[in-house]
Write a protein that holds these residues in place. Structure first.
Motif, PDB file in Angstrom:
ATOM      1  N   PHE A 174       0.801  -1.227   0.000  1.00 29.89           N
ATOM      2  CA  PHE A 174       0.000   0.000   0.000  1.00 29.89           C
ATOM      3  C   PHE A 174       0.832   1.275   0.000  1.00 29.89           C
ATOM      4  CE2 PHE A 174      -3.271  -2.981   1.544  1.00 29.89           C
ATOM      5  CZ  PHE A 174      -4.321  -2.610   0.724  1.00 29.89           C
ATOM      6  N   THR A 175       2.053   1.218   0.502  1.00 28.32           N
ATOM      7  CA  THR A 175       2.862   2.440   0.593  1.00 28.32           C
ATOM      8  C   THR A 175       3.933   2.554  -0.493  1.00 28.32           C
ATOM      9  OG1 THR A 175       4.404   1.376   2.148  1.00 28.32           O
ATOM     10  CG2 THR A 175       2.547   2.587   3.089  1.00 28.32           C
ATOM     11  N   VAL A 176       4.287   1.443  -1.138  1.00 29.20           N
ATOM     12  CA  VAL A 176       5.318   1.472  -2.177  1.00 29.20           C
ATOM     13  C   VAL A 176       4.762   1.024  -3.528  1.00 29.20           C
ATOM     14  CG1 VAL A 176       7.576   0.613  -2.906  1.00 29.20           C
ATOM     15  CG2 VAL A 176       7.144   1.038  -0.480  1.00 29.20           C
ATOM     16  N   VAL A 177       4.188  -0.183  -3.555  1.00 20.05           N
ATOM     17  CA  VAL A 177       3.743  -0.768  -4.824  1.00 20.05           C
ATOM     18  C   VAL A 177       2.607   0.050  -5.453  1.00 20.05           C
ATOM     19  CG1 VAL A 177       2.687  -2.789  -5.897  1.00 20.05           C
ATOM     20  CG2 VAL A 177       4.461  -3.086  -4.167  1.00 20.05           C
ATOM     21  N   LEU A 178       1.580   0.345  -4.671  1.00 18.51           N
ATOM     22  CA  LEU A 178       0.414   1.052  -5.217  1.00 18.51           C
ATOM     23  C   LEU A 178       0.760   2.449  -5.731  1.00 18.51           C
ATOM     24  CD1 LEU A 178      -2.596   1.028  -5.803  1.00 18.51           C
ATOM     25  CD2 LEU A 178      -3.017   1.773  -3.450  1.00 18.51           C
ATOM     26  N   PRO A 179       1.437   3.312  -4.941  1.00 17.61           N
ATOM     27  CA  PRO A 179       1.771   4.653  -5.465  1.00 17.61           C
ATOM     28  C   PRO A 179       2.692   4.602  -6.687  1.00 17.61           C
ATOM     29  CG  PRO A 179       2.017   4.585  -3.080  1.00 17.61           C
ATOM     30  CD  PRO A 179       1.838   3.172  -3.526  1.00 17.61           C
TER      31      PRO A 179
END
Length: 260
Positions: A174-179
């Motif tokens: 949620f904090t690395v892959v998605l953005p």
């Protein structure tokens, strides 16, 4: 200032291009180089548009044809976004998940829509369900593949840095892959909307009595080229507007795009 001037210059090129196209269209029809049965004049198309605005087509108002087409497009695209983004991101991040989903998508993706549309009609009937399902399948694959590609292109150092700081798999997602994936995901969305819109004509040419695509197909049977031009121009304009909205939305939500 320089960027503003460059944008203005690029717009001039765009306006000049369309000006030349309209001028060529006018001259070809004005001098009778092509019969009006095949290529109506700009004036004929405008008159046909005004008449359709007043009387509709086949007893249905023009805006109703546009509205039902957009309804089919929006519902199918919304369902595709709702399912393709999480499935695509998880397939790119978890290899086992990808092994389950990817082969199915790769199998149906190259199939022409009309090849399986008849089955959808048999299974789901001739109402909106079969049409929306067809558009959903057309929009799903580009979004899914864009998400998988976006995750695969993430710099591994970002993931390793997050792991070294004690982040869990969920936190990394949620904090690395998605953005990091969102810029490419939006590219997939724009592609998917375009593909779904082109598939709309296929969906409306079989077992339909309304919609812009159906209107164009029905007009072609009676050589009403002016009506066909109105429908095609309306689809082109709405397609451009939809893409413009997506680009504006991307600039708002993915403001970090292009930053290193």
């Amino acid at each position: 200032m320089k960027k503003t001037k460059r944008k203005e210059n690029l717009r001039l090129y765009t306006y000049a291009t369309w000006g030349i196209i309209l001028l060529a269209w006018f001259l070809i029809t004005e001098f009778g180089l092509v019969t009006s049965r095949l290529v109506p004049s700009p004036l004929q198309v405008v008159q046909s548009f005004i008449e359709m605005m007043q009387k509709g087509y086949n007893g249905i108002p023009l805006w109703s044809h546009i509205g039902i087409s957009l309804y089919r497009l929006f519902v199918s695209s919304f369902l595709a976004i709702l399912t393709a983004i999480p499935l695509g991101l998880m397939s790119g991040y978890f290899k086992r998940f990808r092994a389950i989903i990817d082969s199915v998508v790769q199998f149906y993706r190259p199939l022409p829509p009309l090849a399986y549309y008849t089955f959808l009609i048999l299974w789901l009937g001739i109402d909106e369900s079969s049409k929306i399902t067809l558009l959903y399948l057309a929009a799903f694959a580009p979004i899914y593949l864009a998400c998988v590609s976006a995750v695969s292109n993430i710099d591994p150092n970002y993931l390793l840095s997050a792991e070294s700081l004690g982040a869990s798999k969920k936190d990394i997602f949620f904090t690395v892959v998605l953005p990091a994936s969102l810029p490419e995901v939006f590219t997939g969305l724009r592609t998917a909307i375009g593909i779904a819109y082109t598939t709309l004509v296929s969906a409306e040419m079989v077992a339909a009595r309304s919609g812009v695509g159906w209107m164009v197909i029905d007009a072609s049977r009676y050589l009403k080229s002016d009506v066909m031009f109105v429908g095609i121009i309306m689809m082109g304009i709405t397609g451009v507007l939809l893409d413009w909205v997506l680009r504006k939305l991307e600039n708002k939500l993915v403001f970090w795009k292009g930053m290193q």
